[in-house]
Design a protein around this motif. Structure first.
Motif, PDB file in Angstrom:
ATOM      1  N   PRO A 218       0.820  -1.220   0.000  1.00 22.87           N
ATOM      2  CA  PRO A 218       0.000   0.000   0.000  1.00 22.87           C
ATOM      3  C   PRO A 218       0.849   1.263   0.000  1.00 22.87           C
ATOM      4  N   LYS A 219       0.313   2.279  -0.649  1.00 25.92           N
ATOM      5  CA  LYS A 219       0.998   3.567  -0.639  1.00 25.92           C
ATOM      6  C   LYS A 219       0.821   4.229   0.728  1.00 25.92           C
ATOM      7  N   TYR A 220      -0.353   4.037   1.306  1.00 27.14           N
ATOM      8  CA  TYR A 220      -0.630   4.586   2.631  1.00 27.14           C
ATOM      9  C   TYR A 220      -1.053   3.455   3.580  1.00 27.14           C
ATOM     10  N   THR A 221      -0.413   3.398   4.722  1.00 25.34           N
ATOM     11  CA  THR A 221      -0.847   2.446   5.738  1.00 25.34           C
ATOM     12  C   THR A 221      -1.222   3.240   6.984  1.00 25.34           C
ATOM     13  N   PHE A 222      -2.471   3.156   7.360  1.00 28.81           N
ATOM     14  CA  PHE A 222      -2.914   3.919   8.531  1.00 28.81           C
ATOM     15  C   PHE A 222      -3.147   3.004   9.721  1.00 28.81           C
ATOM     16  N   LEU A 223      -2.631   3.466  10.827  1.00 37.47           N
ATOM     17  CA  LEU A 223      -2.842   2.767  12.072  1.00 37.47           C
ATOM     18  C   LEU A 223      -4.066   3.382  12.739  1.00 37.47           C
ATOM     19  N   VAL A 224      -5.097   2.558  12.929  1.00 34.80           N
ATOM     20  CA  VAL A 224      -6.339   3.076  13.507  1.00 34.80           C
ATOM     21  C   VAL A 224      -6.332   2.816  15.012  1.00 34.80           C
ATOM     22  N   LEU A 225      -6.427   3.889  15.786  1.00 32.13           N
ATOM     23  CA  LEU A 225      -6.356   3.758  17.246  1.00 32.13           C
ATOM     24  C   LEU A 225      -7.603   4.327  17.907  1.00 32.13           C
ATOM     25  N   ASP A 226      -8.087   3.580  18.863  1.00 34.48           N
ATOM     26  CA  ASP A 226      -9.254   4.000  19.622  1.00 34.48           C
ATOM     27  C   ASP A 226      -8.816   4.950  20.738  1.00 34.48           C
ATOM     28  N   ALA A 227      -9.223   6.202  20.660  1.00 29.40           N
ATOM     29  CA  ALA A 227      -8.789   7.185  21.657  1.00 29.40           C
ATOM     30  C   ALA A 227      -9.301   6.849  23.054  1.00 29.40           C
ATOM     31  N   MET A 228     -10.390   6.074  23.111  1.00 31.56           N
ATOM     32  CA  MET A 228     -10.957   5.750  24.423  1.00 31.56           C
ATOM     33  C   MET A 228     -10.059   4.824  25.233  1.00 31.56           C
ATOM     34  N   ILE A 229      -9.206   4.098  24.557  1.00 34.17           N
ATOM     35  CA  ILE A 229      -8.330   3.161  25.267  1.00 34.17           C
ATOM     36  C   ILE A 229      -7.235   3.907  26.033  1.00 34.17           C
ATOM     37  N   GLY A 230      -6.935   5.103  25.597  1.00 33.89           N
ATOM     38  CA  GLY A 230      -5.965   5.904  26.342  1.00 33.89           C
ATOM     39  C   GLY A 230      -4.530   5.487  26.084  1.00 33.89           C
ATOM     40  N   GLN A 231      -3.704   5.689  27.093  1.00 32.34           N
ATOM     41  CA  GLN A 231      -2.257   5.508  26.934  1.00 32.34           C
ATOM     42  C   GLN A 231      -1.848   4.133  26.427  1.00 32.34           C
ATOM     43  N   GLU A 232      -2.641   3.116  26.796  1.00 36.84           N
ATOM     44  CA  GLU A 232      -2.302   1.757  26.395  1.00 36.84           C
ATOM     45  C   GLU A 232      -2.167   1.644  24.878  1.00 36.84           C
ATOM     46  N   SER A 233      -2.961   2.442  24.177  1.00 30.84           N
ATOM     47  CA  SER A 233      -2.958   2.306  22.725  1.00 30.84           C
ATOM     48  C   SER A 233      -1.620   2.742  22.112  1.00 30.84           C
ATOM     49  N   ILE A 234      -0.830   3.478  22.885  1.00 31.17           N
ATOM     50  CA  ILE A 234       0.475   3.880  22.367  1.00 31.17           C
ATOM     51  C   ILE A 234       1.395   2.660  22.240  1.00 31.17           C
ATOM     52  N   ALA A 235       1.306   1.749  23.206  1.00 26.49           N
ATOM     53  CA  ALA A 235       2.104   0.518  23.130  1.00 26.49           C
ATOM     54  C   ALA A 235       1.663  -0.309  21.922  1.00 26.49           C
ATOM     55  N   ALA A 237       0.368   0.878  19.213  1.00 26.78           N
ATOM     56  CA  ALA A 237       0.854   1.581  18.031  1.00 26.78           C
ATOM     57  C   ALA A 237       2.322   1.266  17.768  1.00 26.78           C
ATOM     58  N   GLN A 238       3.102   1.218  18.841  1.00 26.37           N
ATOM     59  CA  GLN A 238       4.532   0.930  18.674  1.00 26.37           C
ATOM     60  C   GLN A 238       4.748  -0.467  18.097  1.00 26.37           C
ATOM     61  N   PHE A 266       1.067  10.530  20.307  1.00 30.77           N
ATOM     62  CA  PHE A 266       1.286   9.800  19.060  1.00 30.77           C
ATOM     63  C   PHE A 266       2.516  10.277  18.294  1.00 30.77           C
ATOM     64  N   LYS A 267       2.527  11.545  17.975  1.00 26.93           N
ATOM     65  CA  LYS A 267       3.620  12.022  17.133  1.00 26.93           C
ATOM     66  C   LYS A 267       4.943  12.051  17.906  1.00 26.93           C
TER      67      LYS A 267
END
Ligand SMILES: Nc1nc2c(ncn2[C@@H]2O[C@H](COP(=O)(O)OP(=O)(O)O)[C@@H](O)[C@H]2O)c(=O)[nH]1
Ligand SMILES: [Mg+2]
Length: 440
Positions: A218-235, A237-238, A266-267
């Motif tokens: 794919p030209k673009y790969t997007f990581l979809v994250l649920d903001a409700m999960i909070g900090q855990e979603s950063i792990a 994402a990594q 995120f960034k």
């Protein structure tokens, strides 16, 4: 969206503008308030720390205490650093996908991938339509984990009005190959691929995704994250970023009650930008992630740009220019106010508009209050239409006898006219405040 953070920052900023006192003595206290607001929004510790270090560096480096207006400069520092933190430069323009391209979404189960595929298709279709173009868009899924997952996408594709393809292959990897061939053969300009998620990141999921990623390229790969999960979603994402790699993120469920810490982290942690955000379950509840606009919204500087964009479709150009002019000059007459009121009617409800208005974040506005406000607006419109042009341009000439005439004409009480004038003075004040902030 970002409501609690926005409330805290707006009240901090408005206390700074009204008292105007920021000194070397109270700077620690003000910085602590910034820190607490971020912690409350569930921004991870490291990220808060890094952000505050940058702010402190600027406070010292830019010598804000030797300037005439330390508090204004401080607000500028926070504004600039926050928008850099959220997205940095170059994310303000409307994002367009190159043609042809394939987009893949990935993320945990329930993150909002399937919904996001439909939202993306709608976004691209809509953007093309605005330029008088029609794109050939295909959506397809390799999610064989949940039986109804592919049906869900088919239904959404119909709603959006884009093509859908169902592969009859038995596994995700084979289906990916099949979908790629189908898309190429039928010369689709945009292909959006939905993938399977799990409840937790596991090697099975990542291995399959890796294979699919290689096949689809794919030209673009997007990581979809649920903001409700909070900090855990950063792990989470990594894990995706290190195994598969992504173009950037899409945050979902950023509806009003959510703590927004993930957007900050995120960034900073992934070194990749956020591209879009989902703000509700409906297909149209989707916005491009624009760091600077969000910053203004969070800091209570009002998201005038988004408001204007929404308004563009509904308001004639000339009316809008008049609004711009009165906002920029910081001068406003009752005539402008009347126009604003008419515009509010055209734009939609006050309830929706409130979140875009400068300084609104710091008022605790309830839905009932806003509805009561709509009722008042109707009255105001009646009053305004009973006034002469001269009265609207120079409201100071409104004496008792003029008021009596107007009240009679509009079928209201004199008290209603006085409350209109009081309201006008208030919003006049907001406009001036905005102008002051607008100097950034
Ligand atoms: N409130 C809200 N709900 C969302 C949003 N995006 C997705 N959802 C909901 O989240 C649930 C899971 O979404 P889905 O797209 O099926 O997730 P998937 O398992 O990753 O494909 C559904 O009930 C969606 O309606 C959003 O931005 N806001
Ligand atoms: Mg799904």
């Amino acid at each position: 969206m970002f409501d609690s953070l926005s409330e805290k920052f707006s009240s901090l900023f408005s206390s700074l503008t009204s008292s105007g006192k920021m000194t070397e003595k109270n700077v620690e206290d003000i910085l602590n308030q910034v820190r607490d607001a971020l912690f409350d929004a569930d921004v991870p510790y490291d990220v808060v720390h890094a952000f505050l270090q940058e702010i402190k560096g600027d406070v010292i480096g830019k010598k804000i205490f030797s300037s005439l207006r330390p508090s204004e400069l401080f607000m500028k520092v926070v504004h600039d650093r926050m928008s850099a933190f959220l997205g940095g430069q170059g994310t303000e323009a409307a994002f367009t996908f190159s043609i042809p391209s394939t987009i893949m979404v990935m993320g945990l189960q329930g993150a909002g991938k399937t919904t996001t595929v439909a939202k993306l298709a709608h976004f691209i279709k809509d953007q093309a339509a605005k330029r008088g173009k029609k794109r050939r868009i295909l959506v397809a899924s390799v999610d064989f984990n949940r039986p109804a997952a592919i049906d869900q996408l088919e239904i959404m594709a119909q709603k959006v009005g884009v093509d859908f393809y169902r592969s009859t292959k038995a596994s995700g990897v084979e289906a990916a190959r099949d979908i790629a061939t189908y898309a190429q053969k039928n010369q689709y300009e945009i292909t959006i691929l939905d993938t399977a998620g799990r409840l937790h990141v596991d090697t099975g999921l990542l291995d399959e995704l890796k294979k699919i990623d290689r096949i689809i390229a794919p030209k673009y790969t997007f990581l979809v994250l649920d903001a409700m999960i909070g900090q855990e979603s950063i792990a989470v994402a990594q894990a995706f970023e290190s195994e598969i790699g992504c173009t950037g993120g899409i945050l979902t469920k950023l509806d009003s009650q959510v703590r927004s810490g993930v957007a900050f982290a995120f960034k900073y942690i992934l070194k990749k930008p956020l591209f879009f955000m989902g703000t509700g379950e409906k297909i149209a509840d989707f916005e491009q992630f624009r760091a600077e606009r969000l910053t203004k919204r969070i800091l209570g500087l009002g998201d005038i740009a988004t408001l204007v964009e929404r308004a563009e479709d509904k308001i004639k150009q000339s009316e809008q220019e008049a609004l711009d002019k009165s906002l920029r000059s910081g001068k406003m007459t009752l005539e402008d106010f009347a126009q604003h009121i008419t515009m509010v009617g055209k734009l939609g409800s006050l309830v929706d508009l409130a979140k875009y208005m400068p300084g609104m974040g710091r008022f605790q506005v309830t839905r009932e209050k806003l509805e009561q406000g709509e009722h008042e607006l109707k009255k105001f419109r009646a009053i305004m239409s009973s006034m002469t042009h001269k009265e609207r341009v120079r409201h100071t000439i409104l004496d008792a006898s003029r008021k009596r005439r107007i009240a009679h004409g509009a079928g209201v009480q004199i008290g209603d006219i006085d409350s209109l004038l009081a309201r006008f003075e208030q919003s006049h004040h907001l406009v001036k405040l905005f102008k002051k902030m607008g100097r950034f």
